[in-house]
Design a protein around this motif. Structure first.
Motif, short mmCIF file in Angstrom:
data_model
loop_
_atom_site.label_atom_id
_atom_site.label_comp_id
_atom_site.label_asym_id
_atom_site.label_seq_id
_atom_site.Cartn_x
_atom_site.Cartn_y
_atom_site.Cartn_z
N GLU A 197 0.83 -1.20 0.00
CA GLU A 197 0.00 0.00 0.00
C GLU A 197 0.87 1.25 0.00
O GLU A 197 0.58 2.23 -0.71
N SER A 198 1.94 1.23 0.78
CA SER A 198 2.85 2.38 0.81
C SER A 198 3.47 2.62 -0.57
O SER A 198 3.59 3.77 -1.01
N PHE A 199 3.83 1.53 -1.25
CA PHE A 199 4.41 1.67 -2.59
C PHE A 199 3.41 2.28 -3.56
O PHE A 199 3.75 3.18 -4.35
N LEU A 200 2.14 1.82 -3.53
CA LEU A 200 1.12 2.34 -4.43
C LEU A 200 0.83 3.82 -4.16
O LEU A 200 0.64 4.61 -5.09
N ILE A 201 0.80 4.19 -2.87
CA ILE A 201 0.55 5.59 -2.52
C ILE A 201 1.68 6.48 -3.03
O ILE A 201 1.45 7.54 -3.62
N ARG A 202 2.91 6.06 -2.85
CA ARG A 202 4.04 6.86 -3.30
C ARG A 202 4.09 6.97 -4.82
O ARG A 202 4.45 8.00 -5.38
N ALA A 203 3.69 5.89 -5.51
CA ALA A 203 3.67 5.92 -6.97
C ALA A 203 2.61 6.90 -7.47
O ALA A 203 2.85 7.67 -8.41
N ALA A 204 1.42 6.91 -6.84
CA ALA A 204 0.36 7.83 -7.24
C ALA A 204 0.74 9.27 -6.94
O ALA A 204 0.42 10.18 -7.73
N GLN A 205 1.42 9.50 -5.82
CA GLN A 205 1.84 10.86 -5.48
C GLN A 205 2.92 11.36 -6.43
O GLN A 205 2.96 12.55 -6.77
N ALA A 206 3.78 10.46 -6.88
CA ALA A 206 4.86 10.87 -7.77
C ALA A 206 4.34 11.21 -9.17
O ALA A 206 4.89 12.10 -9.84
N ASN A 207 3.29 10.51 -9.62
CA ASN A 207 2.75 10.76 -10.96
C ASN A 207 1.22 10.71 -10.88
O ASN A 207 0.58 9.72 -11.28
N PRO A 208 0.59 11.78 -10.36
CA PRO A 208 -0.86 11.75 -10.13
C PRO A 208 -1.69 11.68 -11.40
O PRO A 208 -2.89 11.34 -11.33
N ASN A 209 -1.14 11.97 -12.55
CA ASN A 209 -1.90 11.96 -13.81
C ASN A 209 -1.81 10.62 -14.54
O ASN A 209 -2.38 10.48 -15.63
N PHE A 210 -1.11 9.67 -13.95
CA PHE A 210 -0.95 8.36 -14.59
C PHE A 210 -2.06 7.44 -14.08
O PHE A 210 -2.03 6.95 -12.97
N LEU A 211 -3.06 7.19 -14.92
CA LEU A 211 -4.26 6.46 -14.51
C LEU A 211 -3.98 5.04 -14.01
O LEU A 211 -4.62 4.60 -13.05
N PRO A 212 -3.06 4.27 -14.62
CA PRO A 212 -2.82 2.90 -14.12
C PRO A 212 -2.44 2.86 -12.63
O PRO A 212 -2.73 1.87 -11.95
N ASN A 213 -1.75 3.88 -12.12
CA ASN A 213 -1.41 3.89 -10.69
C ASN A 213 -2.67 3.87 -9.83
O ASN A 213 -2.77 3.15 -8.84
N TRP A 214 -3.67 4.69 -10.23
CA TRP A 214 -4.91 4.74 -9.47
C TRP A 214 -5.71 3.46 -9.64
O TRP A 214 -6.38 3.00 -8.71
#
Length: 209
Positions: free
Chosen positions: A178-195
């Protein structure tokens, strides 16, 4: 007039003797004028207390401190979870004995809970048990707290502990994924696959909130 050779010889003989007498007299005067040192034997209940004489650390009890000048001195004992003990002493030449009873110092408590439970609790770097847990007899002040659970991110905080009260901790632990997914979304908030990946993770783990 010149002194006779016999008189000069007598002076050369008497001079070392006079110097030796003066040295002996000075040594005797110093010996009898200087008071004998004091020896301080210190015991405490419980033992293991740090000993401070006139502010200087001398060791832990039981201890014998030698070659102390007679007179007035300040003795202080300190031990974890015990009230500090201090007294002004009038030491005499020879052996002086001091016995101190160290009373328990009231402390505070930490009530530690985590979601999920079962995390190992470290206070001041020492393991105390697993959550849910109440840690007692803590000295007043700020204490670092760590919660460790396999596959979860370590939780850390600094908690204030007060005398006679309980500080409650409620820690929400998150998994490393979960921590990895949160950091990935924060680093690139416009990248839909992260969400998308994050949404899938929360559905699988039933964390709908």
């Amino acid at each position: 007039t010149r002194p006779s050779p016999k008189r000069a010889g007598n002076l050369l003989v008497l001079l070392p003797a006079a110097l030796g007498f003066l040295v002996l007299a000075a040594a005797l005067t110093y010996h009898f004028a200087t008071p004998a040192p004091a020896v301080l034997r210190i015991e405490s209940d419980p033992s293991g207390a740090s000993v401070f004489l006139n502010g200087g650390f001398r060791g832990v009890t039981p201890i014998e401190v030698g070659r102390v000048s007679p007179g007035r001195h300040v003795l202080r004992l300190a031990l974890h979870h015990r009230q500090p003990w201090q007294q002004e002493l009038e030491l005499k030449a020879g052996l002086n004995r001091v016995s101190a009873a160290l009373t328990t110092r009231p402390g505070g408590k930490l009530s530690v809970h985590s979601t999920p439970p079962g995390a190992t609790v470290y206070v001041d770097g020492d393991p105390k048990g697993v959550t849910p847990l109440v840690v007692e007899d803590l000295d007043p002040g700020v204490h670092p707290v760590q919660l460790v659970l396999p596959d979860y991110v370590e939780w850390t905080s600094s908690q204030q502990v007060n005398v006679g009260s309980t500080t409650r901790i409620q820690a929400e632990l998150i998994t490393r994924m979960e921590s990895f997914l949160i950091r990935a979304a924060q680093a690139n908030p416009n990248f839909l696959p992260n969400w998308t990946e994050m949404f899938h993770f929360y559905v699988v783990t039933h964390k709908y909130d």
